[in-house]
Design a protein around this motif. Structure first.
Motif, PDB file in Angstrom:
ATOM      1  N   ARG A  21      59.921  24.779  23.004  1.00 28.58           N
ATOM      2  CA  ARG A  21      59.927  23.341  22.699  1.00 28.58           C
ATOM      3  C   ARG A  21      58.530  22.750  22.924  1.00 28.58           C
ATOM      4  O   ARG A  21      58.058  21.921  22.157  1.00 28.58           O
ATOM      5  CB  ARG A  21      60.966  22.620  23.567  1.00 28.58           C
ATOM      6  CG  ARG A  21      62.396  22.906  23.096  1.00 28.58           C
ATOM      7  CD  ARG A  21      63.408  22.328  24.044  1.00 28.58           C
ATOM      8  NE  ARG A  21      63.436  20.872  24.021  1.00 28.58           N
ATOM      9  CZ  ARG A  21      64.016  20.134  24.957  1.00 28.58           C
ATOM     10  NH1 ARG A  21      64.602  20.704  25.991  1.00 28.58           N
ATOM     11  NH2 ARG A  21      64.016  18.816  24.865  1.00 28.58           N
ATOM     12  N   LEU A  22      57.853  23.201  23.974  1.00 33.17           N
ATOM     13  CA  LEU A  22      56.492  22.710  24.232  1.00 33.17           C
ATOM     14  C   LEU A  22      55.549  23.133  23.109  1.00 33.17           C
ATOM     15  O   LEU A  22      54.715  22.357  22.644  1.00 33.17           O
ATOM     16  CB  LEU A  22      55.979  23.271  25.562  1.00 33.17           C
ATOM     17  CG  LEU A  22      56.479  22.577  26.823  1.00 33.17           C
ATOM     18  CD1 LEU A  22      56.044  23.345  28.061  1.00 33.17           C
ATOM     19  CD2 LEU A  22      55.957  21.140  26.897  1.00 33.17           C
ATOM     20  N   LEU A  23      55.718  24.384  22.683  1.00 34.58           N
ATOM     21  CA  LEU A  23      54.863  24.888  21.606  1.00 34.58           C
ATOM     22  C   LEU A  23      55.089  24.074  20.328  1.00 34.58           C
ATOM     23  O   LEU A  23      54.140  23.723  19.622  1.00 34.58           O
ATOM     24  CB  LEU A  23      55.178  26.368  21.356  1.00 34.58           C
ATOM     25  CG  LEU A  23      54.199  27.151  20.500  1.00 34.58           C
ATOM     26  CD1 LEU A  23      52.783  27.025  21.024  1.00 34.58           C
ATOM     27  CD2 LEU A  23      54.598  28.628  20.466  1.00 34.58           C
ATOM     28  N   THR A  24      56.336  23.761  20.053  1.00 36.08           N
ATOM     29  CA  THR A  24      56.645  22.961  18.867  1.00 36.08           C
ATOM     30  C   THR A  24      56.038  21.563  18.983  1.00 36.08           C
ATOM     31  O   THR A  24      55.509  21.023  18.008  1.00 36.08           O
ATOM     32  CB  THR A  24      58.184  22.860  18.696  1.00 36.08           C
ATOM     33  OG1 THR A  24      58.715  24.169  18.620  1.00 36.08           O
ATOM     34  CG2 THR A  24      58.535  22.103  17.422  1.00 36.08           C
ATOM     35  N   ILE A  25      56.073  21.022  20.182  1.00 40.25           N
ATOM     36  CA  ILE A  25      55.478  19.689  20.389  1.00 40.25           C
ATOM     37  C   ILE A  25      53.968  19.750  20.163  1.00 40.25           C
ATOM     38  O   ILE A  25      53.387  18.906  19.486  1.00 40.25           O
ATOM     39  CB  ILE A  25      55.797  19.180  21.816  1.00 40.25           C
ATOM     40  CG1 ILE A  25      57.267  18.761  21.898  1.00 40.25           C
ATOM     41  CG2 ILE A  25      54.898  18.005  22.192  1.00 40.25           C
ATOM     42  CD1 ILE A  25      57.746  18.452  23.299  1.00 40.25           C
ATOM     43  N   ILE A  26      53.342  20.778  20.705  1.00 43.68           N
ATOM     44  CA  ILE A  26      51.886  20.897  20.564  1.00 43.68           C
ATOM     45  C   ILE A  26      51.496  21.003  19.095  1.00 43.68           C
ATOM     46  O   ILE A  26      50.488  20.440  18.669  1.00 43.68           O
ATOM     47  CB  ILE A  26      51.368  22.107  21.377  1.00 43.68           C
ATOM     48  CG1 ILE A  26      51.442  21.777  22.873  1.00 43.68           C
ATOM     49  CG2 ILE A  26      49.944  22.490  20.985  1.00 43.68           C
ATOM     50  CD1 ILE A  26      51.234  22.955  23.796  1.00 43.68           C
ATOM     51  N   THR A  27      52.309  21.694  18.323  1.00 42.96           N
ATOM     52  CA  THR A  27      51.959  21.854  16.913  1.00 42.96           C
ATOM     53  C   THR A  27      52.124  20.558  16.123  1.00 42.96           C
ATOM     54  O   THR A  27      51.732  20.490  14.970  1.00 42.96           O
ATOM     55  CB  THR A  27      52.798  22.953  16.236  1.00 42.96           C
ATOM     56  OG1 THR A  27      54.170  22.609  16.350  1.00 42.96           O
ATOM     57  CG2 THR A  27      52.534  24.305  16.837  1.00 42.96           C
ATOM     58  N   GLN A  28      52.702  19.550  16.746  1.00 41.24           N
ATOM     59  CA  GLN A  28      52.787  18.256  16.052  1.00 41.24           C
ATOM     60  C   GLN A  28      51.469  17.487  16.144  1.00 41.24           C
ATOM     61  O   GLN A  28      51.280  16.485  15.466  1.00 41.24           O
ATOM     62  CB  GLN A  28      53.929  17.420  16.637  1.00 41.24           C
ATOM     63  CG  GLN A  28      55.303  17.960  16.254  1.00 41.24           C
ATOM     64  CD  GLN A  28      56.419  17.234  16.978  1.00 41.24           C
ATOM     65  OE1 GLN A  28      56.384  16.026  17.121  1.00 41.24           O
ATOM     66  NE2 GLN A  28      57.395  17.970  17.443  1.00 41.24           N
ATOM     67  N   LEU A  29      50.585  17.939  17.015  1.00 43.23           N
ATOM     68  CA  LEU A  29      49.257  17.311  17.083  1.00 43.23           C
ATOM     69  C   LEU A  29      48.459  17.758  15.862  1.00 43.23           C
ATOM     70  O   LEU A  29      48.755  18.780  15.264  1.00 43.23           O
ATOM     71  CB  LEU A  29      48.527  17.758  18.353  1.00 43.23           C
ATOM     72  CG  LEU A  29      49.192  17.433  19.692  1.00 43.23           C
ATOM     73  CD1 LEU A  29      48.449  18.160  20.818  1.00 43.23           C
ATOM     74  CD2 LEU A  29      49.179  15.934  19.943  1.00 43.23           C
ATOM     75  N   LYS A  30      47.420  16.991  15.553  1.00 47.68           N
ATOM     76  CA  LYS A  30      46.573  17.392  14.426  1.00 47.68           C
ATOM     77  C   LYS A  30      45.891  18.723  14.752  1.00 47.68           C
ATOM     78  O   LYS A  30      45.539  18.960  15.913  1.00 47.68           O
ATOM     79  CB  LYS A  30      45.489  16.342  14.203  1.00 47.68           C
ATOM     80  CG  LYS A  30      45.981  15.099  13.512  1.00 47.68           C
ATOM     81  CD  LYS A  30      44.795  14.192  13.298  1.00 47.68           C
ATOM     82  CE  LYS A  30      45.223  12.875  12.744  1.00 47.68           C
ATOM     83  NZ  LYS A  30      44.104  11.930  12.657  1.00 47.68           N
TER      84      LYS A  30
END
Lengths: 359, 158
Positions: B98-107
């Motif tokens: 879930r953290l990895l998915t959140i990080i990938t939402q950044l530019k």
């Protein structure tokens, strides 16, 4: 979750390539062997020879006055940095007054050397899209960012400005590069170039850009006063009537001291204007390279495209698109056998009238 | 470069380079492809570098540039993966994923800088040199990244 280090360590802890090491390694080694075999020395020599011939051909074409030469001239002028010529050559285009936007309450964050925010303040600033030249699949943009003078005065001149802009059209992002072209008083001007895929035609599309800028000392290990001026603005690209070239033939020769000079044609095309000036044969004047410049208000200095048949063809952009397409300006002549001449020219829509003025 | 030396470097840095590519591209299979290209360059070009750290810096620079090329390509834009890909299947809905998915939402630009700062623990100056951007740009991206990441994590209730 207490720190960003922890977040990143945790997030990437399980991220592993799915192909086992030995298999991936074998693949690379095999590919390296294939790569070596594919390009034997003899083939490489043939390729180099072909490249030399190609470059020579392009050079010859350029030297012969083929349009490529003009295109290169223009490209280099656009890309050169820090010269007046550069600024005037790209400043002229604009897509409309309504795109000038003013934003207020800029957030200023001071950060320490580790990047932690130590202070926030609000200041006023103005961000303007000062010019845009949209081509088929590329856009050149000129931004001006003006900041509150009093606020700016507290910073040393050593502070540098940087900006980042992302740009997209209908969901396709562009490779965009920005160059700071001037920083004067409390204003920074940025020139940005966004290129899209060859298949992209900007006409009728909406260009969406996100602007961010910040200013800081590069020397002190990361201490930065950064300005949050992130904005997303959408710009419709509509070449409209400028999409098609219009050539206006002139029949009013300008009388010069010892000969006549003819502004032969003006072509309006998507935020730029091409014009050809020709000296009448009867004048006996010989047109020296770059000796003639048409300088119009609201039109950038022309960029020389080529000279032939005693004429000079230039290309310049318009600073603004006015409703009536009326321009006025001066014609400058520095021909060796004539005194410097200044006259004026007015262009009104499809009707061109020339006012010889006093000279 | 000998095959033995290349193998050693490959085993030492493969995961790091893969993670940088994954962070930038979001797509695991694309990240694997780019990682392979980067190491192929190392083997075929064999740059003269005096230490392992220099090799790592060289690999990161090549990887970042390769990811940029992929990111700009029409092929990538047409096949851009949906965010869920990186986090795995619903069964893999761990906090890490879930953290990895959140990080990938950044530019991409922001998450690459943040990854290098917080995971690889490079300094602002080193990141500036590796990515070929100014230190102020690095600081700005870190600042923006922190703000955005904080908001995303709060939104997800992590």
């Amino acid at each position: 979750m207490t720190s960003y280090n922890e977040i990143f360590k945790k997030a990437f802890s399980d991220a592993q390539p799915s192909i086992p090491n030995d298999m991936a390694l074998r693949k690379i080694l095999e590919r390296s062997r294939i790569k070596t075999r594919r390009f034997p020395k003899k083939a490489a020599a043939i390729l180099i020879a072909a490249a030399v011939l190609l470059i020579g051909g392009v050079g010859a074409a350029a030297a012969s006055g083929w349009d490529l030469a003009g295109a290169f001239t223009r490209l280099f002028a656009l890309r050169s940095q820090g010269t007046n010529e550069f600024i005037t050559s790209i400043k002229p285009a604009s897509i409309g007054k309504e795109l000038d936007k003013t934003f207020e309450l800029l957030k200023l964050a001071s950060t320490d050397s580790r990047g932690a925010v130590s202070d926030y303040r609000e200041i006023e600033y103005t961000l303007s899209l000062n010019g845009i030249i949209a081509e088929k699949n590329a856009a050149y943009m000129l931004f001006d960012l003006a900041l509150d003078e009093e606020w700016m005065s507290q910073f040393s001149e050593d502070y540098i400005w940087t900006a980042e802009i992302s740009c997209e059209v209908n969901g396709s992002s562009a490779g965009i590069e920005c160059t700071e072209i001037s920083t004067a008083d409390n204003t920074i001007s940025l020139y940005c170039y966004a290129g899209f895929d060859d298949a992209m035609d900007l006409d009728g599309k909406t260009l969406k850009y996100t602007f961010e800028c910040f200013r800081g000392y590069p020397q002190d290990g990361g201490h930065t006063a950064f300005i949050d001026c992130s904005e997303t603005i959408e710009i419709p690209i509509d070449f409209g009537i400028y999409n098609e070239s219009r050539t206006i033939l002139l029949d009013h020769p300008l009388k010069l001291g010892n000969g006549d000079i003819m502004l032969e044609s003006i072509t309006l095309k998507a935020f730029s204007m091409n014009y050809t000036l020709r000296i009448a044969e009867s004048s006996g004047l010989s047109l020296d390279d770059r000796s003639l410049r048409l300088k119009l208000n609201k039109i950038a200095d022309g960029i020389l495209l080529n000279t032939e048949n005693n004429s000079i063809t230039c290309s310049g952009g318009t600073t603004t698109l006015t409703d009536d397409y009326t321009y006025s300006g001066t014609l400058l002549l520095n021909a060796p056998s004539a005194v410097d001449m200044i006259t004026s020219i007015t262009i009104e829509d499809t009707n061109i009238s020339l006012d010889n003025g006093d000279f | 470069m000998s095959e033995e030396e290349f193998t050693r470097l490959f085993l030492l840095y493969r995961v790091s380079i893969y993670r940088i590519c994954l962070c930038s591209l979001k797509d695991p299979s694309e990240a694997e492809d780019v990682t392979q290209e980067v190491f192929l360059k190392l083997y075929t070009k064999a740059p003269v570098l005096s230490s392992d750290e220099q090799v790592k810096a060289w690999l990161i620079r090549v990887a970042v540039n390769a990811c940029r090329d992929v990111f700009r390509s029409a092929r990538y834009r047409l096949t851009e993966p949906i965010d869920e890909n990186i986090g795995g299947t619903p069964a893999d809905n761990t906090e890490e994923n879930r953290l990895l998915t959140i990080i990938t939402q950044l530019k991409p630009k922001i998450r690459t800088v943040m990854y290098m700062y917080y995971y690889e623990e490079y300094s602002v100056r080193e990141i500036s040199e590796l990515l070929g951007i100014s230190e102020t740009a690095v600081s700005s991206r870190l600042q923006r990244g922190r703000e955005q990441l904080k908001a995303l994590i709060e939104k997800e209730g992590l």
